[in-house]
Design a protein around this motif. Sequence first.
Motif, short mmCIF file in Angstrom:
data_model
loop_
_atom_site.label_atom_id
_atom_site.label_comp_id
_atom_site.label_asym_id
_atom_site.label_seq_id
_atom_site.Cartn_x
_atom_site.Cartn_y
_atom_site.Cartn_z
N UNK A 20 -23.64 -14.07 22.87
CA UNK A 20 -24.99 -13.49 22.87
C UNK A 20 -25.65 -13.50 24.26
N UNK A 21 -24.94 -13.12 25.25
CA UNK A 21 -25.49 -13.09 26.62
C UNK A 21 -26.22 -11.77 26.87
N UNK A 22 -27.40 -11.86 27.44
CA UNK A 22 -28.16 -10.66 27.75
C UNK A 22 -27.59 -9.97 28.99
N UNK A 23 -27.88 -8.70 29.09
CA UNK A 23 -27.40 -7.91 30.22
C UNK A 23 -28.24 -8.17 31.47
N UNK A 24 -27.72 -7.78 32.62
CA UNK A 24 -28.50 -7.95 33.86
C UNK A 24 -29.81 -7.16 33.78
N UNK A 25 -30.84 -7.76 34.33
CA UNK A 25 -32.14 -7.09 34.41
C UNK A 25 -32.27 -6.54 35.83
N UNK A 26 -32.61 -5.27 35.93
CA UNK A 26 -32.75 -4.66 37.24
C UNK A 26 -33.77 -3.54 37.19
N UNK A 27 -34.32 -3.24 38.35
CA UNK A 27 -35.31 -2.18 38.43
C UNK A 27 -34.68 -0.80 38.41
N UNK A 28 -33.46 -0.73 38.89
CA UNK A 28 -32.76 0.55 38.89
C UNK A 28 -31.31 0.30 38.57
N UNK A 29 -30.73 1.24 37.96
CA UNK A 29 -29.32 1.16 37.61
C UNK A 29 -28.90 2.52 37.11
N UNK A 30 -27.63 2.74 37.09
CA UNK A 30 -27.13 4.05 36.69
C UNK A 30 -26.90 4.08 35.19
N UNK A 31 -26.45 2.99 34.62
CA UNK A 31 -26.12 2.95 33.19
C UNK A 31 -27.30 2.46 32.38
N UNK A 32 -27.53 3.09 31.28
CA UNK A 32 -28.51 2.63 30.31
C UNK A 32 -27.71 2.10 29.12
N UNK A 33 -27.63 0.78 29.02
CA UNK A 33 -26.79 0.18 27.99
C UNK A 33 -27.61 -0.82 27.18
N UNK A 34 -27.13 -1.10 25.99
CA UNK A 34 -27.79 -2.08 25.14
C UNK A 34 -26.72 -3.00 24.57
N UNK A 35 -27.17 -3.99 23.87
CA UNK A 35 -26.23 -4.93 23.26
C UNK A 35 -25.95 -6.10 24.20
N UNK A 36 -25.10 -6.97 23.72
CA UNK A 36 -24.77 -8.15 24.50
C UNK A 36 -23.83 -7.80 25.65
N UNK A 37 -23.84 -8.67 26.64
CA UNK A 37 -23.15 -8.40 27.89
C UNK A 37 -21.78 -9.06 28.02
N UNK A 38 -21.60 -10.21 27.40
CA UNK A 38 -20.40 -11.03 27.65
C UNK A 38 -19.50 -11.07 26.43
N UNK A 39 -18.25 -10.70 26.59
CA UNK A 39 -17.56 -10.12 27.74
C UNK A 39 -17.71 -8.60 27.78
#
Length: 172
Positions: free
Chosen positions: A69-88
């Motif tokens: 249940x790891x959250x995704x990186x938080x950033x002001x800009x990024x190319x991908x718009x993704x949801x859900x858990x990050x790891x792996x």
Amino acid sequence: RAVGTYTPAGVREMFSWLTHVGDPIVAVLLCTVVAVALWLREHRGFAVGWVAAVVGNAGLNHTLKLIFERTRPVHDFGVAQVSGYSFPSGHSSGAMVLYGMLGYLGLRMLSPRWRVPSVMAATAVVITVACSRIFVRAHFPSDVLAGLCSGGAWLAICIASIEYARHHRGPR
């Protein structure tokens, strides 16, 4: 942050296109086409192993995401718009299994002249997809590494299982 700060926008944009080679819809389509082709050419053991590898990895990755249940990186800009858990990273593990299995099938089924190029191409795709997930800022590097490791472990289990079955099959 370093990727966003020091990577030219054009490079991030290029990776935003390349990352789609690891999308789930690509995996489903490729899995289906390869499975049907193997089945029709009467390589049924390879077809079953291929489907088991791809589908099994999807289940494994989903289970691992629910465990961590790891959250995704938080950033002001990024190319991908993704949801859900990050790891792996599902793209990384999926690419490892999908294209790793294609490389394995290339080793087993292609003429000797095409074996090394097929494995090199598969490796290049896996590395590109894995790196793309960092460049589009959808994952932390540890997510990508974990995806490659879990995918690599599952790939090794699947290949070992296929090879065991090939060498220890009973009478037909």
